[in-house]
Scaffold this motif. Structure first.
Motif, PDB file in Angstrom:
ATOM      1  N   THR A 160       0.862  -1.180   0.000  1.00  0.00           N
ATOM      2  CA  THR A 160       0.000   0.000   0.000  1.00  0.00           C
ATOM      3  C   THR A 160       0.898   1.230   0.000  1.00  0.00           C
ATOM      4  O   THR A 160       2.094   1.126   0.275  1.00  0.00           O
ATOM      5  CB  THR A 160      -0.869   0.049   1.276  1.00  0.00           C
ATOM      6  OG1 THR A 160       0.008   0.084   2.406  1.00  0.00           O
ATOM      7  CG2 THR A 160      -1.773  -1.172   1.380  1.00  0.00           C
ATOM      8  N   LEU A 161       0.324   2.369  -0.293  1.00  0.00           N
ATOM      9  CA  LEU A 161       1.096   3.609  -0.319  1.00  0.00           C
ATOM     10  C   LEU A 161       1.691   3.869   1.071  1.00  0.00           C
ATOM     11  O   LEU A 161       2.851   4.262   1.201  1.00  0.00           O
ATOM     12  CB  LEU A 161       0.194   4.776  -0.748  1.00  0.00           C
ATOM     13  CG  LEU A 161       0.920   6.098  -1.026  1.00  0.00           C
ATOM     14  CD1 LEU A 161       1.927   5.943  -2.160  1.00  0.00           C
ATOM     15  CD2 LEU A 161      -0.075   7.198  -1.355  1.00  0.00           C
ATOM     16  N   GLU A 162       0.873   3.586   2.088  1.00  0.00           N
ATOM     17  CA  GLU A 162       1.305   3.766   3.466  1.00  0.00           C
ATOM     18  C   GLU A 162       2.554   2.917   3.751  1.00  0.00           C
ATOM     19  O   GLU A 162       3.508   3.372   4.367  1.00  0.00           O
ATOM     20  CB  GLU A 162       0.165   3.324   4.388  1.00  0.00           C
ATOM     21  CG  GLU A 162       0.089   4.087   5.678  1.00  0.00           C
ATOM     22  CD  GLU A 162      -1.107   3.633   6.511  1.00  0.00           C
ATOM     23  OE1 GLU A 162      -1.586   2.498   6.307  1.00  0.00           O
ATOM     24  OE2 GLU A 162      -1.532   4.413   7.361  1.00  0.00           O
ATOM     25  N   GLU A 163       2.490   1.695   3.275  1.00  0.00           N
ATOM     26  CA  GLU A 163       3.596   0.758   3.494  1.00  0.00           C
ATOM     27  C   GLU A 163       4.855   1.242   2.769  1.00  0.00           C
ATOM     28  O   GLU A 163       5.954   1.207   3.295  1.00  0.00           O
ATOM     29  CB  GLU A 163       3.179  -0.625   2.998  1.00  0.00           C
ATOM     30  CG  GLU A 163       4.154  -1.736   3.317  1.00  0.00           C
ATOM     31  CD  GLU A 163       4.394  -1.892   4.815  1.00  0.00           C
ATOM     32  OE1 GLU A 163       5.565  -1.772   5.208  1.00  0.00           O
ATOM     33  OE2 GLU A 163       3.440  -2.101   5.582  1.00  0.00           O
ATOM     34  N   LEU A 164       4.683   1.732   1.544  1.00  0.00           N
ATOM     35  CA  LEU A 164       5.831   2.179   0.751  1.00  0.00           C
ATOM     36  C   LEU A 164       6.482   3.419   1.352  1.00  0.00           C
ATOM     37  O   LEU A 164       7.676   3.635   1.203  1.00  0.00           O
ATOM     38  CB  LEU A 164       5.405   2.452  -0.700  1.00  0.00           C
ATOM     39  CG  LEU A 164       5.032   1.205  -1.526  1.00  0.00           C
ATOM     40  CD1 LEU A 164       4.464   1.605  -2.878  1.00  0.00           C
ATOM     41  CD2 LEU A 164       6.232   0.286  -1.711  1.00  0.00           C
TER      42      LEU A 164
END
Ligand SMILES: [Zn+2]
Length: 183
Positions: free
Chosen positions: A112-116
């Motif tokens: 996810t964007l959050e993870e990246l």
């Protein structure tokens, strides 16, 4: 402060990182670079002359903002990797000194964007982790995209002045005096 524990390499091939973090263990050691086949593909020069990667793994429990503890493992790797310089095409040693914090999770991490954008990296630690592989992965991720010398020893660029080694006039004379070989 507890001394660094050094375990047998067999243990390092099958580490339970959750237990490692819970116990706040620490391990340090070195692995031979020539035993990392995936990394070797990116290196150049004489692989027999390759050195070691020094690594350190530290387990910790991080307090979460909403309460609870997040098991983590911090991995630091340090090595000098010979790669082909993209300017002069000769071998250049690239210093790698990297640290990564893994947030241990018990599921396949979602992309996810959050993870990246997170400062740390989610690592599925349900199965035992091969530390040797993890260190090799970390080195591969740390490789410079465009390896280069800070200053190339012999620049091939025609615009650059080329330094010519001055030969002793006596050596030149000696060569001129030798009879021409006819073979
Ligand atoms: Zn160079």
């Amino acid at each position: 402060m507890k001394p660094t524990q050094i375990s047998a390499p067999a243990d390092e091939r099958r580490l339970n990182l959750f237990e490692f973090a819970q116990a706040r263990r620490e391990l340090a050691g070195s692995y031979a670079l020539r035993e990392m086949p995936r990394l070797l593909q990116a290196l150049s020069g004489d692989t027999a002359a390759l050195g070691d990667v020094r690594w350190r793994l530290r387990g910790s429990l991080r307090e979460l903002p909403g309460g609870g503890l997040q098991p983590c493992a911090e991995l630091a790797v340090r090595a000098a990797l010979p790669m082909q310089c993209q300017r002069c095409l000769q071998t250049a040693l690239q210093d790698i000194d990297e640290q990564v914090v893994f947030r241990l999770v018990d599921a396949e991490p979602e992309i996810t964007l959050e993870e990246l954008e997170a400062d740390d990296e989610a690592l599925d630690a349900r199965a035992p982790i091969d530390l040797h592989e993890l260190v090799e992965d970390q080195l591969i991720l740390a490789l410079p995209l465009v390896p280069m010398h800070e200053t190339c020893p012999r620049p091939l660029d025609a615009g650059e002045p080329v330094r010519i080694e001055r030969e002793s006039p006596f050596a030149v004379l000696e060569r001129l005096r030798k009879p021409q070989r006819t073979d």
